[in-house]
Design an enzyme around this catalytic site. Structure first.
Site, PDB file in Angstrom:
ATOM      1  N   CYS A  30      92.198  82.253  24.143  1.00 30.35           N
ATOM      2  CA  CYS A  30      92.820  81.164  23.375  1.00 30.35           C
ATOM      3  C   CYS A  30      94.279  81.526  23.134  1.00 30.35           C
ATOM      4  O   CYS A  30      94.652  82.693  23.174  1.00 30.35           O
ATOM      5  CB  CYS A  30      92.116  80.971  22.035  1.00 30.35           C
ATOM      6  SG  CYS A  30      90.412  80.408  22.145  1.00 30.35           S
ATOM      7  N   SER A  33      89.593  86.405  22.448  1.00 33.30           N
ATOM      8  CA  SER A  33      88.330  85.908  22.956  1.00 33.30           C
ATOM      9  C   SER A  33      87.571  87.052  23.588  1.00 33.30           C
ATOM     10  O   SER A  33      87.320  88.052  22.924  1.00 33.30           O
ATOM     11  CB  SER A  33      88.487  84.725  23.898  1.00 33.30           C
ATOM     12  OG  SER A  33      87.270  83.992  23.912  1.00 33.30           O
ATOM     13  N   HIS A  92      78.980  91.542  34.661  1.00 34.57           N
ATOM     14  CA  HIS A  92      77.586  91.895  34.895  1.00 34.57           C
ATOM     15  C   HIS A  92      77.412  92.133  36.392  1.00 34.57           C
ATOM     16  O   HIS A  92      77.922  91.359  37.210  1.00 34.57           O
ATOM     17  CB  HIS A  92      76.630  90.785  34.447  1.00 34.57           C
ATOM     18  CG  HIS A  92      76.832  90.351  33.034  1.00 34.57           C
ATOM     19  ND1 HIS A  92      76.363  91.067  31.953  1.00 34.57           N
ATOM     20  CD2 HIS A  92      77.473  89.275  32.507  1.00 34.57           C
ATOM     21  CE1 HIS A  92      76.694  90.454  30.835  1.00 34.57           C
ATOM     22  NE2 HIS A  92      77.372  89.365  31.138  1.00 34.57           N
TER      23      HIS A  92
END
EC number: 4.1.1.50
Length: 264
Positions: free
Chosen positions: A142, A114, A119
């Site tokens: 996952c 994944s 940020h």
């Protein structure tokens, strides 16, 4: 659940862990405010954030597929790492099972699939000297591996005055008899997976929706030493009245973020 679940095919559950990490500071003048934001921007630039996310992928047991990173003007940075699945048949049980995970000085490696993203958002109040640096971090996986392994490493990697965390397990997988499984591990709170020193250092509050496999924890640092929040000056350089006023502003900022509302 202590025993490994016997599944029919791939584990299709998606586990997502999201962080908001806040660092609060007081910078008296415009020049000090600009200097603080420049300092934070350099300290948490795209290169350093990339290394932190690489460490996260090692901790949770993943293989880096692609890295995209960017520094911004006038400030801020973003990093996204796509991570690819590989077989975990020979992985040690402690790497697969959800658990507290290591601290920064004891990072070890292994992974699945994944993405992990970060940020940064430096900002400042227009007129009262408070600057608040925020990092948003998402770890989504996952399969057998768990993003909960990254909890303690991430909390210890930053100067964290306030941390808000969301953990959610989505979708379903099936056991060998075809029965749907909407979560593959036991959990009552994100706090179950925090190191003891973290629990002692922070005031915590939970909002959990168990039937939807959604878990939310807020953390507020207990200890408050004014010198730790002053940028470009120190407690010795200000009067008692100034110190009391600044401390009130800082505490108000922290409580408003912790409770997600403006306070009088």
């Amino acid at each position: 659940m202590t025993d490994n679940l016997r599944l029919h095919g791939f584990n299709n559950l998606t586990s997502s862990l999201s962080f908001n990490i806040y660092d609060i500071c007081y910078a008296k003048t415009e020049e000090q405010t600009a200097a603080y934001i420049d300092y934070i921007d350099e300290l948490y630039n795209a290169e350093r954030l990339t290394q932190i996310l690489k460490d996260v992928t090692n901790i949770i047991g993943a293989h880096v597929l692609n890295i995209a990173r960017q520094d911004y003007e006038p400030h801020g940075a973003s990093v996204t790492i796509l991570i690819a699945e590989h077989e975990l048949d020979e992985a040690a049980p402690e790497q697969i099972q959800p658990g507290p995970g290591p601290l920064p000085k004891t990072v070890v490696g292994h992974l699945d699939k994944s993405h992990v993203t970060v940020h940064s958002y430096p900002e400042s109040h227009p007129d009262n000297g408070i600057s608040t640096f925020r990092l948003d971090i998402d770890v989504s996986t996952c399969g057998h591996i768990s993003p909960l392994k990254a909890l303690n490493y991430l909390i210890h990697s930053f100067d964290s005055d306030i941390v808000t965390m969301d953990y959610r397990v989505r979708g379903f997988t099936r056991d060998v008899d075809g029965k749907k499984l909407f979560i593959d591990h036991g959990i009552t709170s994100i706090q179950d997976y925090l190191a003891e020193d973290t629990k002692h250092a922070y005031q915590m509050m939970d909002v959990n929706v168990y039937q939807e496999n959604m878990f939310h924890t807020k953390m507020l640092l207990k200890d408050f030493e004014l010198d730790n929040y002053l940028f470009g000056t120190s407690r010795r350089d200000i009067t008692f009245e100034e110190a009391r006023d600044i401390e009130g502003r800082l505490r108000k900022e922290m409580l408003e973020i912790f409770y997600s509302r403006n306070l009088d």
